[in-house]
Design a protein around this motif. Structure first.
Motif, PDB file in Angstrom:
ATOM      1  N   GLU A  92     -17.379 -20.792  21.569  1.00 22.34           N
ATOM      2  CA  GLU A  92     -16.167 -20.602  20.769  1.00 22.34           C
ATOM      3  C   GLU A  92     -16.438 -19.924  19.433  1.00 22.34           C
ATOM      4  O   GLU A  92     -15.727 -18.998  19.049  1.00 22.34           O
ATOM      5  CB  GLU A  92     -15.467 -21.944  20.556  1.00 22.34           C
ATOM      6  CG  GLU A  92     -14.793 -22.417  21.836  1.00 22.34           C
ATOM      7  CD  GLU A  92     -14.080 -23.734  21.676  1.00 22.34           C
ATOM      8  OE1 GLU A  92     -14.501 -24.524  20.813  1.00 22.34           O
ATOM      9  OE2 GLU A  92     -13.123 -23.981  22.416  1.00 22.34           O
ATOM     10  N   CYS A  93     -17.441 -20.404  18.713  1.00 24.39           N
ATOM     11  CA  CYS A  93     -17.764 -19.814  17.408  1.00 24.39           C
ATOM     12  C   CYS A  93     -18.969 -18.892  17.478  1.00 24.39           C
ATOM     13  O   CYS A  93     -19.157 -18.030  16.622  1.00 24.39           O
ATOM     14  CB  CYS A  93     -18.052 -20.906  16.385  1.00 24.39           C
ATOM     15  SG  CYS A  93     -16.617 -21.928  16.027  1.00 24.39           S
ATOM     16  N   PHE A 129     -16.444 -15.662  12.549  1.00 25.32           N
ATOM     17  CA  PHE A 129     -16.641 -17.110  12.647  1.00 25.32           C
ATOM     18  C   PHE A 129     -16.030 -17.685  13.921  1.00 25.32           C
ATOM     19  O   PHE A 129     -16.133 -18.870  14.189  1.00 25.32           O
ATOM     20  CB  PHE A 129     -16.105 -17.806  11.402  1.00 25.32           C
ATOM     21  CG  PHE A 129     -16.940 -17.515  10.197  1.00 25.32           C
ATOM     22  CD1 PHE A 129     -18.107 -18.214   9.968  1.00 25.32           C
ATOM     23  CD2 PHE A 129     -16.594 -16.494   9.327  1.00 25.32           C
ATOM     24  CE1 PHE A 129     -18.907 -17.921   8.884  1.00 25.32           C
ATOM     25  CE2 PHE A 129     -17.383 -16.192   8.235  1.00 25.32           C
ATOM     26  CZ  PHE A 129     -18.551 -16.907   8.005  1.00 25.32           C
ATOM     27  N   VAL A 130     -15.387 -16.819  14.669  1.00 23.30           N
ATOM     28  CA  VAL A 130     -14.821 -17.210  15.955  1.00 23.30           C
ATOM     29  C   VAL A 130     -15.141 -16.088  16.945  1.00 23.30           C
ATOM     30  O   VAL A 130     -15.062 -14.915  16.590  1.00 23.30           O
ATOM     31  CB  VAL A 130     -13.288 -17.392  15.845  1.00 23.30           C
ATOM     32  CG1 VAL A 130     -12.705 -17.816  17.171  1.00 23.30           C
ATOM     33  CG2 VAL A 130     -12.951 -18.422  14.772  1.00 23.30           C
TER      34      VAL A 130
ATOM     35  N   MET B  48     -19.056 -24.272  10.382  1.00 26.55           N
ATOM     36  CA  MET B  48     -17.727 -24.195  11.010  1.00 26.55           C
ATOM     37  C   MET B  48     -17.648 -25.077  12.247  1.00 26.55           C
ATOM     38  O   MET B  48     -16.655 -25.756  12.491  1.00 26.55           O
ATOM     39  CB  MET B  48     -17.443 -22.749  11.436  1.00 26.55           C
ATOM     40  CG  MET B  48     -17.010 -21.868  10.320  1.00 26.55           C
ATOM     41  SD  MET B  48     -15.263 -22.066  10.026  1.00 26.55           S
ATOM     42  CE  MET B  48     -14.635 -21.392  11.548  1.00 26.55           C
ATOM     43  N   LYS B  58      -9.861 -27.733  17.529  1.00 28.75           N
ATOM     44  CA  LYS B  58     -10.619 -26.567  17.081  1.00 28.75           C
ATOM     45  C   LYS B  58     -10.180 -26.174  15.678  1.00 28.75           C
ATOM     46  O   LYS B  58      -9.003 -26.181  15.361  1.00 28.75           O
ATOM     47  CB  LYS B  58     -10.332 -25.422  18.053  1.00 28.75           C
ATOM     48  CG  LYS B  58     -11.035 -24.135  17.742  1.00 28.75           C
ATOM     49  CD  LYS B  58     -10.692 -23.123  18.826  1.00 28.75           C
ATOM     50  CE  LYS B  58     -11.259 -21.768  18.486  1.00 28.75           C
ATOM     51  NZ  LYS B  58     -10.924 -20.795  19.538  1.00 28.75           N
ATOM     52  N   ALA B  60     -10.466 -23.118  12.948  1.00 30.02           N
ATOM     53  CA  ALA B  60     -10.855 -21.711  12.851  1.00 30.02           C
ATOM     54  C   ALA B  60     -10.461 -21.181  11.481  1.00 30.02           C
ATOM     55  O   ALA B  60      -9.298 -20.908  11.208  1.00 30.02           O
ATOM     56  CB  ALA B  60     -10.174 -20.903  13.951  1.00 30.02           C
ATOM     57  N   GLU B  62     -10.534 -18.275   9.657  1.00 33.23           N
ATOM     58  CA  GLU B  62     -10.806 -16.847   9.803  1.00 33.23           C
ATOM     59  C   GLU B  62     -11.047 -16.177   8.456  1.00 33.23           C
ATOM     60  O   GLU B  62     -11.628 -15.108   8.388  1.00 33.23           O
ATOM     61  CB  GLU B  62      -9.653 -16.182  10.572  1.00 33.23           C
ATOM     62  CG  GLU B  62      -9.372 -16.951  11.852  1.00 33.23           C
ATOM     63  CD  GLU B  62      -9.165 -16.069  13.064  1.00 33.23           C
ATOM     64  OE1 GLU B  62      -9.308 -14.854  12.940  1.00 33.23           O
ATOM     65  OE2 GLU B  62      -8.865 -16.630  14.129  1.00 33.23           O
TER      66      GLU B  62
END
Lengths: 146, 88
Positions: A92-93, A129-130, B48, B58, B60, B62
């Motif tokens: 995922e990351c 970061f993803v 993260m 999750k 995230a 960004e």
């Protein structure tokens, strides 16, 4: 366990016979060659997922190796037949893959390793970061099939 | 679980100590992640992933590139939790 583990798992096995040109003066594989064996297995695993290095490039991302660990449990020797078992651990990351190099005859585990690849936007060179959606979708599709 | 700024800071101190051997006392609000705590961009991705443990879902961030200090990090996580209603 905090990290998300593959519940069923995406695993690929790669066969290799240790070539003469990889052994050192102690007649065992020089430690620096192992990362190339991991790459062989990683490429096959990414092919299986349907998001290999060419697909990464075409989708506008690069996935450089940012961390690697190798535990040399037992030496690899010339002409030895081994299986490199690569398993996708995180997607995922970042891409984390665990490896085991196993003697194909005795089934003994010879090497334990892991690599981490971070997603980088190819045009901005900025670390992501993803992971890109296209990669996560491919992984989820494959997990649904297994 | 409802996160306050203080409870979040306490949890981030634990993560930073476990993951990067950073002394909790060094994790002050004005501490800079990169310069003061020696967290590089690769560590940031790891961080993260660990932050996901704060919520069931999750997380995230960004816009994580704009996070410079511990205080920025708290703001970014709280904003994410608020926007995504992860707390509720």
């Amino acid at each position: 366990m905090r990290v998300k583990l593959s519940p069923k798992g995406i695993v690929q096995e790669t066969l290799l016979t240790i070539p003469f040109f990889d052994v050192d003066s102690m007649n065992i594989v020089w430690h620096g060659h192992y990362c190339k064996y991991l790459e062989l297995a990683r490429c096959e695993l990414l092919d299986k997922i349907g998001y290999n290095y060419t697909d990464m490039k075409n989708s506008g991302f690069m996935f450089p190796i940012v961390d690697m660990q190798i535990k040399y449990v037992q030496p690899l020797v010339f002409e030895q037949s081994v299986r490199i078992v690569a398993r996708l651990i995180e997607w995922e990351c970042r891409i984390k893959i665990d490896y085991k190099i196993i003697d194909d005859t005795t089934q003994q585990v010879l090497t334990k390793a892991s690599t981490v690849q971070a997603a980088v936007n190819a045009s901005t060179k900025q670390l992501q970061f993803v992971c890109p959606d296209i990669f996560i979708q491919r992984v989820n599709q494959l997990l649904a099939q297994t | 679980m409802i996160h306050t700024r203080d409870s979040l800071l306490a949890q981030i101190k634990i993560i930073l100590q476990e993951q990067f051997d950073i002394e909790p006392d060094a994790v002050q609000l004005n501490a800079r992640l990169r310069e003061d705590l020696d967290i590089d961009s690769i560590d940031a991705v790891n961080l993260m992933i660990e932050l996901k443990s704060l919520t069931a879902k999750k997380i995230a961030l960004e816009n994580f590139h704009q996070v410079k200090t511990v205080s920025d990090l708290l703001d970014a996580v709280l904003l994410f939790l608020h926007q995504n209603k992860v707390d509720e």
